[in-house]
Design a protein around this motif. Structure first.
Motif, mmCIF file in Angstrom:
data_model
loop_
_atom_site.group_PDB
_atom_site.id
_atom_site.type_symbol
_atom_site.label_atom_id
_atom_site.label_comp_id
_atom_site.label_asym_id
_atom_site.label_seq_id
_atom_site.Cartn_x
_atom_site.Cartn_y
_atom_site.Cartn_z
ATOM 1 N N SER A 172 85.828 51.182 9.375
ATOM 2 C CA SER A 172 84.445 50.836 9.670
ATOM 3 C C SER A 172 84.100 51.379 11.047
ATOM 4 N N SER B 71 81.384 50.229 -0.446
ATOM 5 C CA SER B 71 80.758 50.890 0.698
ATOM 6 C C SER B 71 79.668 49.996 1.239
ATOM 7 N N THR B 141 75.916 52.119 11.134
ATOM 8 C CA THR B 141 77.361 51.960 11.019
ATOM 9 C C THR B 141 77.701 51.866 9.545
ATOM 10 N N SER B 142 78.915 52.233 9.204
ATOM 11 C CA SER B 142 79.322 52.197 7.812
ATOM 12 C C SER B 142 80.691 51.543 7.701
ATOM 13 N N LYS B 143 80.982 51.084 6.489
ATOM 14 C CA LYS B 143 82.282 50.473 6.226
ATOM 15 C C LYS B 143 82.697 50.838 4.810
ATOM 16 N N THR B 145 85.873 49.941 2.145
ATOM 17 C CA THR B 145 87.121 49.205 1.914
ATOM 18 C C THR B 145 87.463 49.205 0.445
#
Lengths: 229, 201
Positions: A172, B71, B141-143, B145
């Motif tokens: 992130s 995402s 911002t990005s995430k 997982t």
């Protein structure tokens, strides 16, 4: 009918000699070798042999080991902070209901202060990072006393439990980035049985117990002789 | 009869936009035309701000077994006026994408928001000739997982627009000049005097 004092005393002593304490016994399953997540495998655990006694409680323990590599590169036009995480959820699952019996989530996380994109996506330099040799470990236990679970673990041979690993690795941070993750998970399981041993023969009394018993019988005999007199 | 036009309320609007352009904006500038004082008296200034952030995610599952990647996009657009008044728009979106074994997938996440800001005092910055600037800060911002064996990337783009609406009162139009009350009194007096003199005669 008045019970003879000596007989009464002897009966009482034999009754207390018949009592036994709870015992426990543990078994390990073969470890699942490190494999890329996600995977679905199974472990075999030795059942509780009912000839040992009455099963009271089953404790199931799961262990998870992770290893891997996490890489990221910020493509941002401003400095930004990247967080890289290597993680997975490992579960031992009930073979019939497919409900998780016990789970554990090993996790390792690291921050990286990335500079403005250095115009080279090599997961290195000022704006990128490669974290190799990452490892994480965790374990968890769950205890069961319900009849259904006790029955599952009672009998001859081994019980087969599905063992699953779901990757949760990730990155992130910047809204513009590249990443590359590799996660290997290895799993272990063990079971512990708490049971009331069955009493086939009375246990042999300790020497101290013998001494106490004869002393007591002696006292009772002396009292009986006194009363008779 | 003297012809007189009444004062009336009116509005006039201008707008500007920028993007889509890669985040982060540190800042970008939008220019809007000022209110021409010759039009009348400015009563209030109303701004409409709107923004969109779009994140393009691409991912490749390196493992043999299928896996789900989650995402998440989070972002903000902050508009700053020359009067230091601000409007903050916050944006977010989440998506879960199933990736087959050894397969790739792309997904665009997007979110939009807008806001209204009205000012009715200290309007000097918006009156005059030419235009004024406002700053737009865009952050994303990005995430990503889920799945343990994945290679991919994210690119984020922002679009911002601002419009200004001037609410004003026009200056009254004169085909003939409207007499002042004092002039009317003088005329009245003169007429009365003329009437009196006629009576006497």
């Amino acid at each position: 009918m008045r019970l003879h004092p000596l007989a009464a005393a002897a009966a009482l002593i034999v009754a207390t000699l018949g009592h036994a304490h709870a015992a426990d016994i543990s078994h390990d399953a073969a470890t699942i070798a490190p494999t890329e997540t996600d995977w679905s495998s199974f472990v075999e655990l030795q059942r509780f042999d009912p000839s040992l006694g009455v099963l009271q409680q089953v404790t199931l323990t799961i262990r998870g080991d992770l290893s891997g590599i996490a890489s990221a590169e910020s493509l941002n036009n401003r400095p930004t902070r990247l967080t890289l995480t290597l993680s997975a959820e490992l579960s031992l699952v009930h073979p019939d209901s497919l409900v998780a019996l016990v789970s554990t989530t090993p996790l390792v996380s690291q921050n990286f202060a990335a500079a403005v994109y250095d115009n080279d996506t090599d997961y290195g330099g000022a704006s990128g990072i490669t974290l190799s040799n990452l490892t994480a470990f965790s374990s968890n236990s769950a205890t069961f006393t319900d009849a259904s679970t006790l029955a599952l673990f009672t009998g001859q041979g081994k019980v087969q439990l599905p063992f699953e690993a779901w990757g949760l690795s990730g990155v992130s941070g910047a809204g513009n980035l590249d990443y590359d993750f590799t996660t290997y998970a290895s799993g272990g399981a063990s079971v512990s049985y708490l049971y009331e041993p069955s009493v086939a023969l009375p246990p042999v009394p300790e020497p101290g117990t013998w001494a106490l018993m004869f002393a007591g019988l002696g006292v009772v005999g002396w009292l009986a002789r006194r009363r008779a007199a | 009869m003297l012809a007189v036009g009444a004062a009336q309320a009116s509005t006039i609007s201008f707008d500007a936009n920028y993007g889509p352009a890669r985040t982060d904006w540190d800042p970008q500038t939008l220019s809007l035309q000022r209110f021409d004082p010759l039009l009348g008296t400015l009563n209030s200034v109303t701004f409409q701000f709107s923004g969109t952030i779009r994140s393009d995610f691409n991912a490749r599952n390196k493992a043999n077994s299928p896996s789900t990647a989650t995402s998440r996009l989070e972002g903000s657009l902050r508009f700053v006026l020359p009067t230091a008044d601000e409007m903050l728009l916050t944006l977010s979106d989440t998506r879960a994408t199933l990736l087959g074994g050894k397969a790739s997938a792309s997904d665009s996440l997007t979110d939009s928001d807008s806001g209204l800001l009205m000012l009715d005092s200290d309007l000097d910055a918006f009156i005059g000739a030419g235009s004024f600037d406002l700053d737009v800060f865009a952050l994303a911002t990005s995430k990503v997982t889920g799945t343990g064996n994945i290679q991919g990337g994210v690119l984020s783009y922002a679009t911002a627009s601002a419009s200004v609406t001037y609410d004003y009162t026009t200056l009254p139009q004169r085909s003939s000049p409207v007499p002042e009350p004092a002039s009317l009194a003088l005329v009245g007096l003169a007429l009365a005097a003329a009437g009196l003199s006629r009576r006497r005669a």
